[in-house]
Write an enzyme that holds these catalytic residues in place. Structure first.
Site, PDB file in Angstrom:
ATOM      1  N   LYS A 166     -12.402 -39.113 -47.651  1.00 11.43           N
ATOM      2  CA  LYS A 166     -11.273 -38.725 -47.832  1.00 11.43           C
ATOM      3  C   LYS A 166     -10.377 -37.612 -46.884  1.00 11.43           C
ATOM      4  O   LYS A 166     -10.248 -36.331 -47.402  1.00 11.43           O
ATOM      5  CB  LYS A 166      -9.783 -38.649 -48.999  1.00 11.43           C
ATOM      6  CG  LYS A 166      -8.901 -39.024 -49.512  1.00 11.43           C
ATOM      7  CD  LYS A 166      -8.687 -39.478 -50.465  1.00 11.43           C
ATOM      8  CE  LYS A 166      -6.726 -39.217 -50.530  1.00 11.43           C
ATOM      9  NZ  LYS A 166      -6.393 -40.175 -50.029  1.00 11.43           N
TER      10      LYS A 166
HETATM   11  N1  PMP Z   1      -6.797 -46.688 -48.890  1.00  7.99           N
HETATM   12  C1  PMP Z   1      -7.243 -45.452 -48.557  1.00  7.99           C
HETATM   13  C2  PMP Z   1      -6.284 -45.443 -46.734  1.00  7.99           C
HETATM   14  C3  PMP Z   1      -6.276 -44.719 -49.741  1.00  7.99           C
HETATM   15  O1  PMP Z   1      -5.296 -43.190 -48.607  1.00  7.99           O
HETATM   16  C4  PMP Z   1      -5.273 -45.122 -50.497  1.00  7.99           C
HETATM   17  C5  PMP Z   1      -5.286 -43.489 -51.220  1.00  7.99           C
HETATM   18  N2  PMP Z   1      -6.050 -43.098 -51.541  1.00  7.99           N
HETATM   19  C6  PMP Z   1      -7.095 -45.400 -50.763  1.00  7.99           C
HETATM   20  C7  PMP Z   1      -6.463 -47.185 -49.783  1.00  7.99           C
HETATM   21  C8  PMP Z   1      -6.683 -45.964 -52.579  1.00  7.99           C
HETATM   22  O2  PMP Z   1      -7.813 -45.534 -53.176  1.00  7.99           O
HETATM   23  P1  PMP Z   1      -7.569 -44.918 -54.427  1.00  7.99           P
HETATM   24  O3  PMP Z   1      -7.303 -46.321 -55.162  1.00  7.99           O
HETATM   25  O4  PMP Z   1      -8.251 -44.734 -54.932  1.00  7.99           O
HETATM   26  O5  PMP Z   1      -6.223 -44.260 -54.454  1.00  7.99           O
END
Ligand code: PMP
Length: 303
Positions: A166
């Site tokens: 991320k």
């Molecule tokens: N894809 C992307 C590109 C994101 O930024 C997020 C948010 N973090 C998600 C998927 C979903 O991830 P999570 O369920 O861990 O928030």
């Protein structure tokens, strides 16, 4: 002039007031008084890592949902892109609870950011900081469903970056996609991967339903969402089969219903994609069933 008063951007600040506290490198500080160096590698090159976490006001007090998973992903994201991570994730969780308590936040969004010291070279840094900010944000889990647009931008190619991390800089892609969708009158974007397979939203993962089963893009070109993993756990408990694979836009257009999953979005239904309406009423979909189960889980409701 107080530090932080040499503002470069408009001050319509939605995230903190003069009284709010943030965590920075072991200290709790007034959010309006801390500042960062303008020569930071993260600011210039997007070479930093962050998380988006939620805390919910539950019957047993404020609970940070999947705190461990989020801090482990923060660490892994750093490791994947070579940012030294010398913080203790258990301690970071404790500090996050302390931060919420200090600010008197119960339902909140939490934003840890690992950022690099002043360094205009492209070498990996020696000096790394962590800040954790939080702001009040109530649970939504609502009835709104999204009209999506296929983005003209694809997700970054996994050979061009560590797509499972991320990373701050990856969000240029997300901003381009969301702003394009909004400019065109849609609620949100849906991005394909560089081979034209369904990937994910700018900040959420995709699921779609067909004949009693759920389908979701496989890992490899997407962020491995913590909500995505939670949805899969809930499906296992409820006997719903989830198939991970490579899917094309037409698979989604022939689906009965679909939803996005994400920490911020929670579980939110998808009404249409490029104006193709998904036929199943949200109330009767697996998405709605999972939205209810997710709500019970995050709010720690037991029946
Ligand atoms: N894809 C992307 C590109 C994101 O930024 C997020 C948010 N973090 C998600 C998927 C979903 O991830 P999570 O369920 O861990 O928030």
């Amino acid at each position: 002039m107080k530090p932080g008063n040499f503002t470069l951007a408009p001050t319509n600040n939605l995230y903190y007031t003069d009284n709010h506290i943030i965590y920075l490198n072991g200290s709790f500080l007034n959010a309006s008084e801390v500042h960062t160096d303008l020569y930071g590698q993260t600011l210039h090159y997007g070479y930093g890592v962050f998380e988006g976490i939620r805390a919910y006001d539950t019957s047993t007090g404020t609970r940070i949902f999947k705190a461990e998973e989020h801090y482990v992903r923060l660490k892994r994201s750093c490791q994947l892109i070579g940012i030294p991570f010398e913080f203790d994730t258990t301690e970071l969780i404790q500090k996050t609870y302390e931060l919420l308590e200090t600010n008197n936040f119960k339902d909140a969004y939490i934003r840890p950011l690992v950022f690099c010291s002043p360094n205009m070279t492209l070498n990996t840094p020696n000096d790394v900081s962590i800040m954790i900010a939080a702001w009040e944000w109530g649970a939504y889990l609502g009835e709104k469903q999204l009209n999506l647009m296929y983005s003209s931008f694809c997700r970054p190619h996994p050979k061009s970056t560590k797509i499972e991390a991320k990373v701050c800089g990856h969000y240029v892609n997300s901003i381009l996609a969301t702003s394009e969708a909004k400019r065109n009158g849609y609620d949100e974007a849906l991005l394909l991967d560089s081979d034209g397979f369904l990937a994910e939203g700018p900040g959420a993962n995709l699921f779609f339903e067909k004949s009693g089963k759920l389908y979701t893009p496989q890992l490899g070109n997407i962020l491995p969402g913590i909500t995505r993993a939670t949805v899969m756990e809930l499906c296992q408990e409820q006997g719903i089969e989830v198939v991970e694979g490579l899917y094309l836009p037409e698979d989604l257009e022939n689906a009965e219903s679909a939803f996005f999953s994400g920490t911020a979005a929670e579980i939110i239904g998808i009404a249409s994609v490029n104006k193709t309406v998904l036929p199943l009423h949200w109330e009767n979909s697996l998405g709605k069933q999972l939205q209810t189960a997710y709500k019970d889980l995050v709010l720690e409701r037991k029946y």
